[in-house]
Design a protein around this motif. Structure first.
Motif, short mmCIF file in Angstrom:
data_model
loop_
_atom_site.label_atom_id
_atom_site.label_comp_id
_atom_site.label_asym_id
_atom_site.label_seq_id
_atom_site.Cartn_x
_atom_site.Cartn_y
_atom_site.Cartn_z
N PRO A 192 -5.74 -13.82 4.06
CA PRO A 192 -5.04 -13.74 2.78
C PRO A 192 -4.25 -12.44 2.68
CG PRO A 192 -7.30 -13.09 2.49
CD PRO A 192 -7.15 -13.45 3.95
N VAL A 193 -3.24 -12.47 1.89
CA VAL A 193 -2.48 -11.25 1.64
C VAL A 193 -2.87 -10.78 0.25
CG1 VAL A 193 -0.21 -10.21 1.36
CG2 VAL A 193 -0.57 -11.97 3.10
N LEU A 194 -3.40 -9.60 0.20
CA LEU A 194 -3.80 -9.04 -1.09
C LEU A 194 -2.73 -8.08 -1.56
CD1 LEU A 194 -7.48 -8.19 -0.17
CD2 LEU A 194 -6.66 -10.26 -1.26
N SER A 195 -2.59 -7.97 -2.83
CA SER A 195 -1.63 -7.02 -3.37
C SER A 195 -2.32 -5.76 -3.85
CB SER A 195 -0.85 -7.64 -4.52
OG SER A 195 0.11 -8.52 -4.01
N TYR A 196 -1.80 -4.66 -3.41
CA TYR A 196 -2.32 -3.38 -3.86
C TYR A 196 -1.90 -3.19 -5.31
CZ TYR A 196 -3.43 1.52 -4.08
OH TYR A 196 -3.95 2.72 -4.44
N ALA A 197 -2.73 -2.61 -6.13
CA ALA A 197 -2.45 -2.34 -7.54
C ALA A 197 -2.56 -3.57 -8.43
CB ALA A 197 -1.06 -1.76 -7.77
N ILE B 284 0.86 -1.19 0.00
CA ILE B 284 0.00 0.00 0.00
C ILE B 284 0.89 1.24 0.00
CG2 ILE B 284 -1.83 1.23 1.20
CD1 ILE B 284 -2.25 -1.37 2.83
N PRO B 285 0.65 2.17 -0.92
CA PRO B 285 1.45 3.39 -0.92
C PRO B 285 1.09 4.31 0.24
CG PRO B 285 -0.14 3.43 -2.74
CD PRO B 285 -0.33 2.13 -2.02
N LEU B 286 2.06 4.60 1.06
CA LEU B 286 1.87 5.49 2.20
C LEU B 286 2.73 6.73 1.96
CD1 LEU B 286 0.82 5.85 5.22
CD2 LEU B 286 3.04 4.95 5.89
N GLN B 287 2.14 7.89 2.13
CA GLN B 287 2.91 9.12 1.94
C GLN B 287 3.47 9.55 3.28
OE1 GLN B 287 0.63 12.07 -0.19
NE2 GLN B 287 0.60 10.81 -2.00
N GLN C 201 -9.71 4.53 -0.92
CA GLN C 201 -10.80 4.01 -1.73
C GLN C 201 -10.45 2.62 -2.27
OE1 GLN C 201 -11.82 6.47 -5.18
NE2 GLN C 201 -13.83 6.78 -4.26
N GLU C 202 -9.21 2.49 -2.71
CA GLU C 202 -8.74 1.22 -3.25
C GLU C 202 -8.68 0.15 -2.14
OE1 GLU C 202 -8.55 0.19 -6.10
OE2 GLU C 202 -7.19 -1.52 -6.14
N ILE C 203 -8.26 0.55 -0.96
CA ILE C 203 -8.22 -0.38 0.17
C ILE C 203 -9.63 -0.87 0.49
CG2 ILE C 203 -7.87 -0.51 2.69
CD1 ILE C 203 -5.49 1.48 2.24
N GLU C 204 -10.56 0.06 0.46
CA GLU C 204 -11.96 -0.28 0.74
C GLU C 204 -12.48 -1.27 -0.30
OE1 GLU C 204 -14.73 -0.43 3.34
OE2 GLU C 204 -12.87 0.68 3.61
N ARG C 205 -12.11 -1.04 -1.56
CA ARG C 205 -12.54 -1.91 -2.64
C ARG C 205 -11.97 -3.32 -2.44
NH1 ARG C 205 -11.33 -3.94 -7.33
NH2 ARG C 205 -9.15 -3.38 -7.17
N SER D 228 2.32 10.98 8.26
CA SER D 228 2.20 9.93 7.26
C SER D 228 0.72 9.64 7.07
CB SER D 228 2.96 8.68 7.69
OG SER D 228 2.43 8.17 8.88
N TYR D 229 0.34 9.45 5.83
CA TYR D 229 -1.08 9.27 5.54
C TYR D 229 -1.31 8.60 4.21
CZ TYR D 229 0.39 13.71 3.60
OH TYR D 229 1.11 14.68 2.97
N PHE D 230 -2.51 8.07 4.04
CA PHE D 230 -2.92 7.50 2.77
C PHE D 230 -3.69 8.58 2.03
CE2 PHE D 230 -3.13 3.62 5.57
CZ PHE D 230 -2.02 3.00 5.03
N THR D 231 -3.59 8.57 0.72
CA THR D 231 -4.39 9.51 -0.05
C THR D 231 -5.83 8.99 -0.13
OG1 THR D 231 -3.98 8.40 -2.15
CG2 THR D 231 -2.41 10.11 -1.51
N ALA D 232 -6.74 9.84 -0.54
CA ALA D 232 -8.15 9.45 -0.67
C ALA D 232 -8.28 8.30 -1.66
CB ALA D 232 -8.99 10.65 -1.11
N ASP D 233 -7.50 8.37 -2.75
CA ASP D 233 -7.53 7.31 -3.76
C ASP D 233 -7.09 5.98 -3.17
OD1 ASP D 233 -8.40 8.97 -5.69
OD2 ASP D 233 -6.53 9.03 -6.83
N THR D 234 -6.07 6.04 -2.36
CA THR D 234 -5.54 4.81 -1.74
C THR D 234 -6.57 4.22 -0.79
OG1 THR D 234 -3.29 5.68 -1.89
CG2 THR D 234 -3.65 3.85 -0.37
#
Ligand code: ZN
Length: 79
Positions: A74-79, A36-39, A55-59, A47-53
């Motif tokens: 399970p381990v899911l891969s982001y992107a 997961i991309p963390l800024q 949203q993707e985590i929620e999905r 440090s924070y996640f963007t709104a897009d990130t």
């Protein structure tokens, strides 16, 4: 490596992108998401996640909820 990303917190540029693994939920609902991309801001330390990130985590979590529960998270891969 300096980025052009501006910090939402202090307004400085140079926010770094880190890829982390984090688990969400608890018990049977735990989902581990990898990459997961963390800024991370080197100026104010925020440090924070963007709104897009987020949203993707929620999905990804919703997708996980639709699968049959297994004993291991399970381990899911982001992107
Ligand atoms: Zn900052």
């Amino acid at each position: 490596m300096k980025s052009k990303i501006t910090c939402d917190c202090c307004g400085e540029t140079g926010v770094m992108l880190k890829h982390i693994t984090r688990s969400f939920g608890k018990g049977d609902q735990v989902v581990v998401i990898d990459g997961i991309p963390l800024q991370v801001c080197p100026h104010c330390g925020e440090s924070y996640f963007t709104a897009d990130t987020l949203q993707e985590i929620e999905r990804l979590r919703m997708h996980r909820a639709g699968l049959t529960a297994r004993s291991m998270a399970p381990v899911l891969s982001y992107a």
